[in-house]
Design a protein around this motif. Structure first.
Motif, PDB file in Angstrom:
ATOM      1  N   GLU A 123     -16.302 -16.298 -31.743  1.00 11.60           N
ATOM      2  CA  GLU A 123     -15.449 -17.486 -31.858  1.00 11.60           C
ATOM      3  C   GLU A 123     -15.680 -18.189 -33.183  1.00 11.60           C
ATOM      4  O   GLU A 123     -14.736 -18.631 -33.841  1.00 11.60           O
ATOM      5  CB  GLU A 123     -15.727 -18.432 -30.693  1.00 11.60           C
ATOM      6  CG  GLU A 123     -14.812 -19.639 -30.658  1.00 11.60           C
ATOM      7  CD  GLU A 123     -15.056 -20.520 -29.453  1.00 11.60           C
ATOM      8  OE1 GLU A 123     -14.297 -21.481 -29.256  1.00 11.60           O
ATOM      9  OE2 GLU A 123     -16.027 -20.250 -28.702  1.00 11.60           O
ATOM     10  N   GLY A 126     -14.198 -16.225 -35.971  1.00  9.49           N
ATOM     11  CA  GLY A 126     -12.749 -16.377 -35.932  1.00  9.49           C
ATOM     12  C   GLY A 126     -12.308 -17.649 -36.631  1.00  9.49           C
ATOM     13  O   GLY A 126     -11.333 -17.654 -37.391  1.00  9.49           O
ATOM     14  N   ASP A 129     -12.687 -17.140 -40.405  1.00 14.52           N
ATOM     15  CA  ASP A 129     -11.575 -16.356 -40.957  1.00 14.52           C
ATOM     16  C   ASP A 129     -10.340 -17.224 -41.167  1.00 14.52           C
ATOM     17  O   ASP A 129      -9.689 -17.157 -42.218  1.00 14.52           O
ATOM     18  CB  ASP A 129     -11.233 -15.191 -40.017  1.00 14.52           C
ATOM     19  CG  ASP A 129     -12.291 -14.099 -40.030  1.00 14.52           C
ATOM     20  OD1 ASP A 129     -13.061 -14.032 -41.002  1.00 14.52           O
ATOM     21  OD2 ASP A 129     -12.350 -13.323 -39.057  1.00 14.52           O
ATOM     22  N   ARG A 130     -10.019 -18.028 -40.172  1.00 11.00           N
ATOM     23  CA  ARG A 130      -8.839 -18.889 -40.287  1.00 11.00           C
ATOM     24  C   ARG A 130      -9.023 -19.935 -41.387  1.00 11.00           C
ATOM     25  O   ARG A 130      -8.075 -20.255 -42.117  1.00 11.00           O
ATOM     26  CB  ARG A 130      -8.550 -19.567 -38.948  1.00 11.00           C
ATOM     27  CG  ARG A 130      -7.970 -18.623 -37.900  1.00 11.00           C
ATOM     28  CD  ARG A 130      -7.530 -19.351 -36.661  1.00 11.00           C
ATOM     29  NE  ARG A 130      -8.659 -19.857 -35.887  1.00 11.00           N
ATOM     30  CZ  ARG A 130      -9.284 -19.147 -34.960  1.00 11.00           C
ATOM     31  NH1 ARG A 130      -8.900 -17.909 -34.694  1.00 11.00           N
ATOM     32  NH2 ARG A 130     -10.295 -19.667 -34.291  1.00 11.00           N
ATOM     33  N   THR A 259      -3.363 -12.526 -36.700  1.00  8.56           N
ATOM     34  CA  THR A 259      -4.614 -12.105 -36.058  1.00  8.56           C
ATOM     35  C   THR A 259      -5.003 -10.671 -36.385  1.00  8.56           C
ATOM     36  O   THR A 259      -6.003 -10.183 -35.869  1.00  8.56           O
ATOM     37  CB  THR A 259      -4.504 -12.227 -34.519  1.00  8.56           C
ATOM     38  OG1 THR A 259      -3.484 -11.322 -34.058  1.00  8.56           O
ATOM     39  CG2 THR A 259      -4.133 -13.637 -34.106  1.00  8.56           C
ATOM     40  N   LYS A 262      -8.690  -9.426 -36.759  1.00  4.43           N
ATOM     41  CA  LYS A 262      -9.631 -10.482 -36.400  1.00  4.43           C
ATOM     42  C   LYS A 262     -10.042 -10.383 -34.939  1.00  4.43           C
ATOM     43  O   LYS A 262      -9.316  -9.869 -34.095  1.00  4.43           O
ATOM     44  CB  LYS A 262      -9.001 -11.855 -36.667  1.00  4.43           C
ATOM     45  CG  LYS A 262      -8.672 -12.083 -38.135  1.00  4.43           C
ATOM     46  CD  LYS A 262      -7.970 -13.396 -38.340  1.00  4.43           C
ATOM     47  CE  LYS A 262      -7.591 -13.584 -39.803  1.00  4.43           C
ATOM     48  NZ  LYS A 262      -6.839 -14.829 -40.030  1.00  4.43           N
ATOM     49  N   THR A 263     -11.223 -10.912 -34.648  1.00  4.08           N
ATOM     50  CA  THR A 263     -11.713 -10.948 -33.279  1.00  4.08           C
ATOM     51  C   THR A 263     -11.099 -12.122 -32.542  1.00  4.08           C
ATOM     52  O   THR A 263     -11.082 -13.243 -33.045  1.00  4.08           O
ATOM     53  CB  THR A 263     -13.248 -11.076 -33.255  1.00  4.08           C
ATOM     54  OG1 THR A 263     -13.829  -9.967 -33.945  1.00  4.08           O
ATOM     55  CG2 THR A 263     -13.766 -11.104 -31.835  1.00  4.08           C
ATOM     56  N   LEU A 264     -10.591 -11.871 -31.346  1.00  2.00           N
ATOM     57  CA  LEU A 264     -10.038 -12.914 -30.494  1.00  2.00           C
ATOM     58  C   LEU A 264     -10.961 -13.113 -29.304  1.00  2.00           C
ATOM     59  O   LEU A 264     -11.311 -12.150 -28.625  1.00  2.00           O
ATOM     60  CB  LEU A 264      -8.642 -12.534 -30.004  1.00  2.00           C
ATOM     61  CG  LEU A 264      -7.615 -12.140 -31.073  1.00  2.00           C
ATOM     62  CD1 LEU A 264      -6.332 -11.662 -30.403  1.00  2.00           C
ATOM     63  CD2 LEU A 264      -7.332 -13.305 -31.993  1.00  2.00           C
ATOM     64  N   SER A 265     -11.366 -14.343 -29.056  1.00  3.12           N
ATOM     65  CA  SER A 265     -12.218 -14.651 -27.904  1.00  3.12           C
ATOM     66  C   SER A 265     -11.355 -15.239 -26.800  1.00  3.12           C
ATOM     67  O   SER A 265     -10.551 -16.143 -27.051  1.00  3.12           O
ATOM     68  CB  SER A 265     -13.313 -15.649 -28.299  1.00  3.12           C
ATOM     69  OG  SER A 265     -14.171 -15.102 -29.267  1.00  3.12           O
ATOM     70  N   ASP A 312     -14.577 -10.610 -26.359  1.00  2.00           N
ATOM     71  CA  ASP A 312     -14.074 -10.584 -27.730  1.00  2.00           C
ATOM     72  C   ASP A 312     -13.281  -9.296 -27.907  1.00  2.00           C
ATOM     73  O   ASP A 312     -13.793  -8.203 -27.621  1.00  2.00           O
ATOM     74  CB  ASP A 312     -15.226 -10.628 -28.740  1.00  2.00           C
ATOM     75  CG  ASP A 312     -16.023 -11.911 -28.663  1.00  2.00           C
ATOM     76  OD1 ASP A 312     -15.452 -12.932 -28.241  1.00  2.00           O
ATOM     77  OD2 ASP A 312     -17.219 -11.900 -29.016  1.00  2.00           O
ATOM     78  N   ARG A 314     -10.000  -7.099 -30.275  1.00  4.30           N
ATOM     79  CA  ARG A 314      -9.050  -6.978 -31.386  1.00  4.30           C
ATOM     80  C   ARG A 314      -7.819  -6.266 -30.853  1.00  4.30           C
ATOM     81  O   ARG A 314      -7.911  -5.494 -29.899  1.00  4.30           O
ATOM     82  CB  ARG A 314      -9.661  -6.181 -32.550  1.00  4.30           C
ATOM     83  CG  ARG A 314     -10.777  -6.907 -33.297  1.00  4.30           C
ATOM     84  CD  ARG A 314     -11.227  -6.086 -34.493  1.00  4.30           C
ATOM     85  NE  ARG A 314     -12.180  -6.793 -35.338  1.00  4.30           N
ATOM     86  CZ  ARG A 314     -13.492  -6.790 -35.152  1.00  4.30           C
ATOM     87  NH1 ARG A 314     -13.998  -6.079 -34.157  1.00  4.30           N
ATOM     88  NH2 ARG A 314     -14.281  -7.467 -35.957  1.00  4.30           N
TER      89      ARG A 314
END
Length: 481
Positions: A123, A126, A129-130, A259, A262-265, A312, A314
């Protein structure tokens, strides 16, 4: 009640300042991160260089210590720079105010750790990255310019610094959420809150609109769907059989540019479509799903890590190509629907239920839901610019012409919009604006709960300030007088 009103104003200012600091403060370092600072260690006289051109450099001192966290003087300096670089007016912001805000964040973070509140690395990364994507957008995508701006030698060290800052910010937010999670407001408390506001100090609510829409999505040929499915299967095989990186494939090929890679939680309650969550939670770590469909297109998902109730992942999204003929047919259908409504053959509400391809609105008479407030009202001054541009010239009840709309993934659809209701600017009325008044009353009650928590924890937490900082007139009792 004047004090009550002032408290609300102060709370809004603090929330705004807190949001700015959470986004822009890249200067909050822990004591272990001072390698990038120009610091000369304290030494004996004999060790001072004899070079006549030698200049003493002011040591980056400690402004404050809160629990396990250290705030340096340079943290305050860099926060000023960050706010100024984003166009914020800093003329009325003092060092003491910024230090007080940084100390609050550290107090929240310290007790979040003490209370075993967890923040996942996925998280945090993430968010990093943003944040970097945002910075790069402001600087034309030039990473070297970004590193020079923040006086960093390489991207990795910059990311690690941002990681520490974002982790503190997330811990701080989780702690604040925990403090107020059980704070509720009764109707009687709302009534008392409203009745205690002097008549000449009642809030004024801006003009709000309620908006309906009907959506027609172009029909995608089965041949185009099969192409997307086969391409996703090919990517899956290349990752599994050849050891290529799923993240790299996502960056190169995913149509979800926001996204990609990127890793999404997420957990079961996260705001992802049901089909996506259903597939993601069936996977084992490292496993890649078979292609599956959602309203956005076709996906494959790789599970990166499981953390209790959170995972987590992708994903790679491919949107089948929409032929020009399908777009033309969608527009013609939209024009026919619009004509039938204008001619009185069918009501807007019935047309939404019968013809709209948007699940979220078709069963709600076409009414849009404001994602910020979760009701049907959109305040003009806070409306999304793209939506505002589409309705600004519409009269109440008027239907827009068919509009070609495209979301961030590139999905195209036609829609018509209508202003279904208008609430003009007005002084707060208890019956008419009960929901908004309830929210104001709840905010004040939450603010009091946070203030009470702050007072108790400051007394119980190790706090140290340097001599200069002790002259500050803090809002909170950091000096423990």
């Amino acid at each position: 009640m004047r004090l009550q009103k002032n408290n609300l104003k102060s709370m809004n200012k603090l929330r705004k300042a807190g949001a700015l600091l959470a986004i822009f403060c890249v200067g909050q370092l822990t004591i272990a991160q001072t390698d990038s600072l120009n610091v000369i260690e304290r030494t004996g006289k004999d060790s001072i260089p004899k070079n006549p051109n030698f200049k003493k450099i002011k040591i980056d001192g400690v402004a404050s210590v809160v629990g396990d966290y250290v705030i340096l003087n340079s943290d305050i300096d860099k926060t000023f720079i960050d706010l100024q670089s984003q166009g914020q007016d800093i003329k009325n912001i003092t060092r003491c105010q910024l230090l007080g805000k940084l100390m609050e964040d550290k107090l929240y973070a310290h007790h979040a750790v003490q209370d075993s509140i967890l923040v996942s690395d996925g998280e945090v990364y993430g968010n990093v990255d943003r944040q970097i994507d945002y910075f790069l957008e402001q600087l034309g995508g030039d990473m070297n310019k970004l590193l020079r701006f923040y006086n960093k030698t390489d991207e990795e060290s910059f990311r690690q610094e941002l990681f520490q800052i974002n982790k503190v910010n997330l811990l701080s937010k989780r702690m604040q959420d925990k403090i107020v999670e059980e704070v509720e407001i009764t109707p009687e408390e709302v009534r008392q809150f409203f009745n205690n506001i002097p008549k000449d100090e009642l809030p004024v609510f801006g003009t709000e609109l309620e908006i309906g829409q009907i959506v027609v999505q172009p029909k995608i040929p089965e041949t185009e769907k099969k192409k997307a499915i086969e391409r996703l299967k090919q990517i899956k095989a290349e990752v599994e059989d050849q050891g290529t990186s799923f993240a790299t494939k996502a960056i190169l090929y995913s149509h979800d540019r926001a996204t990609g890679g990127k890793t999404l939680s997420l957990n079961r309650k996260s705001a992802f479509v049901k089909e996506f969550k259903d597939v993601a939670f069936t996977l084992e770590e490292g496993e890649i799903s078979e292609p599956f469909e959602t309203e956005f297109g076709w996906h494959i998902v790789q599970l990166d890590r499981k953390r209790g109730q959170e995972i987590d992942v992708r994903h790679i999204l491919l949107i089948p190509e929409v032929p020009a003929e399908a777009l033309r047919e969608a527009r013609e259908k939209m024009e026919t629907i619009r004509k039938r409504i204008v001619d009185g053959e069918i009501s807007f509400e019935d047309a939404a239920l019968e013809f709209s391809d948007e699940k979220e609105t078709k069963f709600n008479k076409g009414q849009l839901i404001n994602p910020s407030t979760l009701d049907t009202r959109f305040e003009l001054t806070r409306m999304d610019p793209s939506l505002y541009s589409q309705i600004v010239n519409l009269a109440d009840g008027e239907l827009s012409q068919p509009l070609l709309d495209e979301d961030r993934t590139g999905t195209k659809k036609y829609k018509i919009l209508r202003i279904t209701n208008r609430h003009d600017e007005h002084v707060a009325d208890y019956s008419r604006d009960y929901t908004k008044i309830q929210e104001l009353a709840l905010q004040e009650k939450r603010m009091k709960a946070v203030q009470k928590w702050m007072e108790e924890k400051i007394r119980d937490t190790y706090v140290s300030l340097n001599a200069e900082s002790k002259d500050c007139n803090f809002v909170n009792n950091w000096l423990k007088k």
